[in-house]
Design a protein around this motif. Structure first.
Motif, PDB file in Angstrom:
ATOM      1  N   ASN A   1       4.027 -23.545  14.011  1.00 27.81           N
ATOM      2  CA  ASN A   1       3.117 -23.045  15.041  1.00 27.81           C
ATOM      3  C   ASN A   1       1.673 -23.257  14.592  1.00 27.81           C
ATOM      4  OD1 ASN A   1       1.343 -20.387  15.831  1.00 27.81           O
ATOM      5  ND2 ASN A   1       2.656 -21.032  17.504  1.00 27.81           N
TER       6      ASN A   1
ATOM      7  N   GLN B   1       0.436 -31.041  26.951  1.00 25.61           N
ATOM      8  CA  GLN B   1       0.985 -30.020  26.077  1.00 25.61           C
ATOM      9  C   GLN B   1       1.013 -30.561  24.635  1.00 25.61           C
ATOM     10  OE1 GLN B   1       1.820 -26.963  26.887  1.00 25.61           O
ATOM     11  NE2 GLN B   1       2.527 -26.392  24.844  1.00 25.61           N
ATOM     12  N   VAL B   2       0.380 -29.824  23.722  1.00 28.04           N
ATOM     13  CA  VAL B   2       0.346 -30.238  22.335  1.00 28.04           C
ATOM     14  C   VAL B   2       1.692 -29.943  21.696  1.00 28.04           C
ATOM     15  CG1 VAL B   2      -0.718 -29.837  20.104  1.00 28.04           C
ATOM     16  CG2 VAL B   2      -2.129 -29.853  22.168  1.00 28.04           C
ATOM     17  N   GLN B   3       2.260 -30.910  21.039  1.00 30.17           N
ATOM     18  CA  GLN B   3       3.560 -30.736  20.377  1.00 30.17           C
ATOM     19  C   GLN B   3       3.388 -30.966  18.885  1.00 30.17           C
ATOM     20  OE1 GLN B   3       6.896 -30.254  21.995  1.00 30.17           O
ATOM     21  NE2 GLN B   3       7.253 -29.647  19.873  1.00 30.17           N
TER      22      GLN B   3
ATOM     23  N   THR C   1      -7.771 -22.856  17.113  1.00 31.72           N
ATOM     24  CA  THR C   1      -6.866 -22.507  16.010  1.00 31.72           C
ATOM     25  C   THR C   1      -7.540 -22.783  14.680  1.00 31.72           C
ATOM     26  OG1 THR C   1      -5.777 -24.667  15.868  1.00 31.72           O
ATOM     27  CG2 THR C   1      -4.883 -23.089  17.447  1.00 31.72           C
TER      28      THR C   1
ATOM     29  N   ALA D   1       0.225 -31.466  13.015  1.00 30.05           N
ATOM     30  CA  ALA D   1      -0.392 -31.337  14.343  1.00 30.05           C
ATOM     31  C   ALA D   1      -1.076 -32.651  14.689  1.00 30.05           C
ATOM     32  CB  ALA D   1      -1.397 -30.194  14.362  1.00 30.05           C
TER      33      ALA D   1
ATOM     34  N   ILE E   1      -6.693 -28.785  16.884  1.00 31.58           N
ATOM     35  CA  ILE E   1      -6.308 -28.044  18.086  1.00 31.58           C
ATOM     36  C   ILE E   1      -7.347 -26.957  18.304  1.00 31.58           C
ATOM     37  CG2 ILE E   1      -4.548 -26.646  19.206  1.00 31.58           C
ATOM     38  CD1 ILE E   1      -2.471 -27.999  17.445  1.00 31.58           C
TER      39      ILE E   1
ATOM     40  N   ASP F   1       0.025 -20.989  21.675  1.00 32.27           N
ATOM     41  CA  ASP F   1       1.181 -21.570  22.359  1.00 32.27           C
ATOM     42  C   ASP F   1       1.355 -23.045  21.998  1.00 32.27           C
ATOM     43  OD1 ASP F   1       2.304 -21.973  25.788  1.00 32.27           O
ATOM     44  OD2 ASP F   1       3.412 -21.565  23.942  1.00 32.27           O
ATOM     45  N   TYR F   2       1.377 -23.311  20.692  1.00 34.11           N
ATOM     46  CA  TYR F   2       1.595 -24.661  20.188  1.00 34.11           C
ATOM     47  C   TYR F   2       2.729 -24.581  19.176  1.00 34.11           C
ATOM     48  CZ  TYR F   2      -3.176 -25.058  21.993  1.00 34.11           C
ATOM     49  OH  TYR F   2      -4.298 -25.012  22.773  1.00 34.11           O
ATOM     50  N   TRP F   3       3.845 -25.171  19.538  1.00 28.56           N
ATOM     51  CA  TRP F   3       5.052 -25.038  18.724  1.00 28.56           C
ATOM     52  C   TRP F   3       5.680 -26.391  18.435  1.00 28.56           C
ATOM     53  CZ3 TRP F   3       6.507 -20.319  16.878  1.00 28.56           C
ATOM     54  CH2 TRP F   3       5.963 -19.194  17.491  1.00 28.56           C
TER      55      TRP F   3
END
Length: 122
Positions: free
Chosen positions: A96, A1-3, A31, A24, A28, A110-112
């Motif tokens: 995001n 999961q990218v955070q 995006t 980031a 990603i 869905d990267y937050w």
């Protein structure tokens, strides 16, 4: 999961300024932009601003003219400079990574980030 990793925020008096920073962990896939959302007390998360690689930006009406978003295309970072803060800006701010296509609105992926608290006192 990218955070995504956020920093900044805090407590400031009305009329003051704060700066939020987000990074980031590299490119990603899928995006081409990064944005900020916020969740005000008792309300749903709402769009604040986005920066698309290449320089296009957009803002929610409630922050236009007071907030400025900028980005580092090479290092996947985005900064939200918040000036003339108001008590109604108080909330949790989330970074995001998402996508902008043509003139369509920003579409969050869905990267937050974990969220950072901004509190503006009167």
């Amino acid at each position: 999961q990218v955070q995504l990793v956020e920093s900044g925020g805090g407590l400031v008096q009305a009329g003051g300024s704060l700066r939020l920073f987000c990074a980031a962990p590299g490119d990603i896939g899928g995006t081409n932009a990064m944005g900020w959302y916020r969740q005000l007390p008792g309300e749903q998360r709402e769009f604040v601003a986005y920066y698309a690689w290449g320089g296009r930006t957009d803002y929610a009406d409630s922050v236009a003219g007071r907030f400025t978003i900028s980005g580092g295309d090479a290092d996947n970072t985005v900064i939200l400079q918040m000036n003339s803060l108001r008590t109604e800006d108080t909330g949790v701010y989330y970074c995001n990574a998402g996508r902008v296509v043509g003139r369509a609105p920003y579409r969050p992926a869905d990267y937050w980030g974990q969220g950072t608290q901004v509190t503006v006192s009167s």
